[in-house]
Write an enzyme that holds these catalytic residues in place. Structure first.
Site: not given
Length: 860
Positions: A183, A549
């Site tokens: 990223d 998550d």
């Protein structure tokens, strides 16, 4: 079935202990098999029956029934305690009584939320040998996702070892692919993957030839001894020396990548006047971020990149070459094929919220659909590696076992997180065994554990937002969707979705990566692709929350999917954890802040539909509200200030009965904890560290998260949580150097204040006992109060060592310093406080007599 009758599993000539059929639940003093008849019947049917792919165990009644009884007894005691307190309201200190009553009610409520989902802990054990019997040649495809951001905060050595361990996993090489999402878009990460692809040609065949464990080279070479499981022990020593030498050279190249790229770029820039670019080895500009930021080549603004570093292998084995001058290691009997390896860096543009890890995962989900489209997906953080080479097979036991055992309705399989390089005493509860082996294991008896961010296998269609088969076939659901508005405009991606719904399929890569495919990949990695779609909400990983998550797993559970908590030995995956106090506190700040965001969002468990199990709803409610109770804990820890400003104080009268109730409910919760220690298989040290670190978090981090959330609700602005940085032991030469490093931040101040207050309160209590005598009312009340203060200080002991830095290596220094501080405060109280309190008492008595005389009037 006894251990002696275990069935041996051989893969590439390797014996794997993880593949034995374990069926000794009845011999365990804690767990008993619940499907023994099913297993025995299947295996005793002359081969006609097929044994289940996993075995289920429950806690024995001799442990479970007393455990449940104690929970009920404590619940009754809490209700009786509240009723007693209401009947005996303390009118002398109404404000203090009211505050403590509200706090105690919330304590009781949060305890109920935490305890109710733990009533039926279940253990599920994969049977990899049975999987080999039933699916020896038709295991489905798996796409493995690895995420990383910064090669400094997340050392690149961790990332390359993660990738190497994945490439060497014991799974059909043509049936899985590995994707790395960078990223940060750095050339360092890309060229590190190029080096990995080269070194893997030596490392992976070496692992297969000698069946080494673990298959992360850094961790393998750090081991002193291990049992040999390969078939050519005579060649191990020479091969080991050769591969280790190559690995050390590989590490040197990895460590020098940054300087190598800078030197190369300086040479090219000197040839091109006016340029300050970052150059690739082939003499072209790197399309990602440059060392010297430029337009379209900086953090937050660069093109998308997809590079296939290792192509998908053929379906037929390819044996290596015999030993020679060019090939010093003999791989003549070893399959030397390597899995597909892909580097991805998504496009970044100003004005777009790139959604951190969740956004990167969704890009990988789309790109992998075009390149391999495996029906199952595993995700890793960049610092977690495959510790058990059969780790990809274990979750398949749960995903593929239908037989009415819920395999087809399982959305994901979660493995516990295990960590390396944690200090031997686990000062900051990094192992977190109470949570992983207690709380998560107990959820196995409901809909399953929550998703924990790494070490998880998903069913691809569950990530697409498809409901479980009990509510309709996946293919039918996909066809009925408004695909363009839900998944985006890429017809190539949409065309892969029906294939991804077939759990039996292997990987079918594209025949040619031509320009049209490159165009599709560029579109799928573009910032604007998700505009107007359901990505980040109903599809893929969930956006706009720090704990993406947990919320992603929650979305699947609310649709009716199930999950499984699986643990194998040796541990499937291992990673690193922050052993520095400040980094650990920032880590739990992000978790607790994200939990509160979940509660104050559309993902609140109270808003879920009927498909969410009632106790699963309670579990998620507990996960999203636990920081709130710590506000009351924080103020309770400040109550000892009252010792410093008044002679005595009472939270509740009569104090003796209050104390008896308090001791009873506290004692019962600790006895309940001991039962959980027993069935969770953890140690007393694990439990104690969990208690200590919960108090450390409650005195600073969790109240800060509550404050952040309150500010967000008022201002409407989001919360920024910094990435937890991790350091390699090699960077300092001391494996635990970070443990003794103090990084002063405002987050430390509240807990330091709590410690100072309680040390001072102990000193005042000692002074009162000395001045008034321990048998007088002020004296014995002071001693009782001191017990509370000392208990708080014991719980904050790891924090005290942390802020001592290098002095934390000598705990005796802490005890001496505290003893001196207590003695100093006690001496000051005896010298100044006691006479002052006596004088105040005398004045109060005189005023009382005057008031009484004025009320009665003159006699006669």
């Amino acid at each position: 079935m006894s251990a002696a009758a275990a069935v041996t599993s051989w893969t590439n000539g390797c014996w794997s202990p993880a593949a034995t059929r374990v069926n000794d639940g009845g011999k365990d003093d804690v767990w008993v098999a619940v499907d023994e008849a099913d297993v025995s019947g299947a295996r005793g049917s002359d081969g006609g029956g097929r044994p289940p792919l996993f075995q289920t165990y429950k806690v024995k009644g001799s442990i479970l029934h007393p455990y449940r009884f104690l929970i009920l007894a404590r619940l009754i005691a809490i209700v009786a305690f509240f009723a007693w307190r209401i009947r005996h309201k303390n009118r002398d200190g109404a404000w203090l009584w009211t505050m403590s009553m509200v706090g105690d009610v919330w304590f009781g409520f949060s305890w109920v939320l935490n305890q109710l989902p733990k009533q039926s802990p279940i253990k599920r054990v994969p049977d990899i040998a049975a999987l080999a019997d039933r699916h020896s040649g038709d295991l489905p495809g798996v796409d493995v996702f690895v995420t990383t951001v910064d090669p400094v905060d997340e050392p690149i050595l961790y990332t390359v070892n993660t990738i190497l361990s994945i490439l060497a996993a014991d799974y059909p090489v043509d049936r899985y692919a590995c994707y790395l999402s960078d990223d940060g878009g750095t050339l360092v990460h890309y060229e590190a993957m190029v080096e990995v692809a080269k070194f893997a040609e030596l490392w992976v065949p070496f692992c297969r030839k000698h069946c080494v464990e673990p298959r992360s080279p850094e961790n393998y070479f750090a081991m002193k001894t291990q049992a040999y499981k390969g078939g050519v022990p005579g060649e191990l020593m020479s091969d080991h020396r050769r591969v280790r030498r190559e690995y050390e050279e590989f590490k040197v190249r990895i460590d020098s990548l940054s300087s190598t790229i800078r030197q190369r770029s300086d040479v090219y820039n000197a040839k091109h006047a006016g340029e300050n670019a970052t150059w690739m080895a082939d003499g072209t500009h790197w399309p990602g971020t440059w060392f010297e930021p430029a337009d379209n080549h900086q953090r937050g603004k660069h093109a998308g990149i997809v590079q296939v570093l290792l192509n998908h292998p053929s379906c037929k084995p390819r044996l290596g070459l015999a030993a020679s001058a060019e090939n010093p290691v003999d791989f003549s009997g070893v399959d030397v094929r390597l899995p597909m390896l892909v580097y991805i860096s998504r496009e970044k543009r100003p004005g777009y919220n790139h959604q951190k890890k969740a956004g990167a995962m969704n890009v990988m989900l789309r790109v992998s659909a075009l390149l391999s489209n495996a029906p199952f997906v595993i995700n890793f953080d960049g610092d977690h590696y495959v510790n058990n080479s059969q780790a990809f097979r274990a979750p398949m036991c749960f995903m593929l076992d239908g037989r009415g055992r819920g395999g087809e309705n399982t959305a994901f399989v979660q493995f516990p997180q295990r960590f390396d390089d944690v200090d031997p005493t686990d000062r900051y509860a990094n192992h977190n065994r109470v949570f992983f082996d207690g709380t998560m294991l107990s959820l196995n008896g409901l809909q399953g554990p929550s998703y924990l961010g790494t070490g998880t296998m998903f069913r691809r269609v569950a990530l697409y937002g498809v409901e479980p088969p009990r509510w309709g076939a996946a293919a039918s659901q996909i066809k009925a969707m408004d695909i363009a508005n839900k998944f985006g405009s890429s017809t190539s991606f949409v065309g892969t979705m029906l294939d991804g719904a077939n759990q039996e399929r292997s990987i079918t890569p594209l025949a040619v990566l031509d320009e049209s495919v490159a165009g599709d990949l560029a579109a799928l990695t573009a910032c604007a692709y998700e505009d107007g779609t359901s990505w980040g909400r109903d599809v893929g990983w969930v956006y706009n929350i720090a704990t993406e998550d947990v919320v992603t797993g929650f979305r699947m559970h609310r649709q009716g999917w199930r999950s499984v908590y699986a643990s194998v030995e040796p541990a499937a995956f291992r990673g690193t954890a922050p052993i520095n106090l400040t980094e650990r506190l920032y880590q739990i700040l992000r978790w607790s802040g994200g939990s509160l965001e979940m509660f104050f969002s559309h993902s609140n468990a109270l808003l879920a539909g009927r498909r969410l199990h009632p106790l699963q709803r309670v579990a998620y409610l507990n996960m999203s509200t636990y920081p709130i109770v710590t506000v009351f804990i924080f103020f309770y820890n400040l109550f000892p200030v009252m010792w410093l400003i008044s002679e005595q104080y009472y939270i509740q009268r009569p104090f003796g009965e209050y104390l008896l109730y308090l001791v009873a409910v506290i004692a019962m919760i600790h006895v309940i904890g001991m039962f959980e220690v027993k069935w969770a298989g953890i140690t007393l040290l694990d439990w104690c560290r969990n208690e200590q670190f919960y108090m450390i978090g409650s005195t600073g981090v969790y109240p800060t998260a509550v404050l952040y959330m309150a500010l967000k609700l008022v201002t409407g602005k989001g919360i920024y949580f910094r990435l937890t940085s991790k350091q390699t032991a090699a960077s300092s030469g001391d494996k635990f150097a970070d443990l003794y490093t103090v990084r002063w931040v405002p987050l430390l101040i509240p807990t330091i204040v709590i410690m100072v207050v309680n040390v001072a309160a102990v000193g005042v209590a000692v002074g009162k006992a000395a001045a008034w005598g321990p048998l007088t009312e002020p004296g014995w009340l002071a001693v009782l109060g001191m017990v509370f203060n000392v208990w708080i200080l014991v719980l904050l002991y790891p924090f005290a060592l942390g802020v001592m830095g290098q002095w934390g290596k000598r705990p005796a220094v802490l005890f001496v310093a505290m003893a001196m501080a207590v003695a100093a405060v006690a001496a000051m109280y005896v010298a100044f406080g006691a006479p002052y309190q006596a004088e105040l008492s005398g004045v109060a008595a005189s005023l009382g007599k005057v008031a009484a005389a004025s009320l009665t009037g003159p006699s006669g």
